[in-house]
Design a protein around this motif. Structure first.
Motif: not given
Length: 153
Positions: A8-12, A32-35, A81-83
């Motif tokens: 998990s990446v925190k963003t503005t 490999h992938a970004v969601l 957890e993300v599907e």
């Protein structure tokens, strides 16, 4: 199916898509992938071999605040957890027969109508226009209406 961790990446806020696009455009074989799901505010999910590559890539990306940490190390998620973010929800979800809706696209844009029938398989709604002198059923896509008043409320 390989077991590559998802971070998990925190963003503005409101910059999730921008950050996801910038991560995806990097020439990094380890990513490999970004969601960037619409329902997840201020976070982007990244599938990568390890957290080190993500940390290096994030240093060059504005609006990326860093990896979410859990207990001092990068918080990992599993595919399970993300599907639920990967399955699109139908546009007619949350609409019921008898609801008052406004048409927001098409030739009847701006008209109010009552929902008569819902076809979830085709993602379509049949409505009856309010101000028509003769009640005419009109079938529209689920993304062309907005619920104004629901019988269930």
């Amino acid at each position: 199916m390989c077991d590559v961790p998802i971070y998990s990446v925190k963003t503005t806020a409101s910059q999730e898509r921008t950050v996801a696009d910038m991560i995806a455009n990097r020439e990094a074989d380890e990513i490999h992938a970004v969601l960037a799901p619409d329902s997840l505010t201020s976070y982007v999910m990244v599938e990568a071999d390890d957290d080190g590559i993500i940390t290096r890539v994030l240093e060059e990306i504005p609006h990326a605040r860093g990896l979410v940490k859990s207990g001092g190390e990068a918080g990992r998620s599993s595919m399970a957890e993300v599907e639920h973010f990967l399955s699109p929800t139908p546009d007619v979800e949350g609409i019921a027969e008898g609801d008052i809706v406004e048409l927001i696209a098409g030739p009847f844009k701006g008209e109010k109508a009552r929902v008569q029938r819902i076809d979830e398989t085709k993602d379509q709604v049949t409505v009856e226009l309010y101000e028509a002198t003769v009640p005419i059923p009109v079938t529209v896509r689920g993304d062309q209406i907005r619920v104004l008043d629901s019988d269930e409320r």
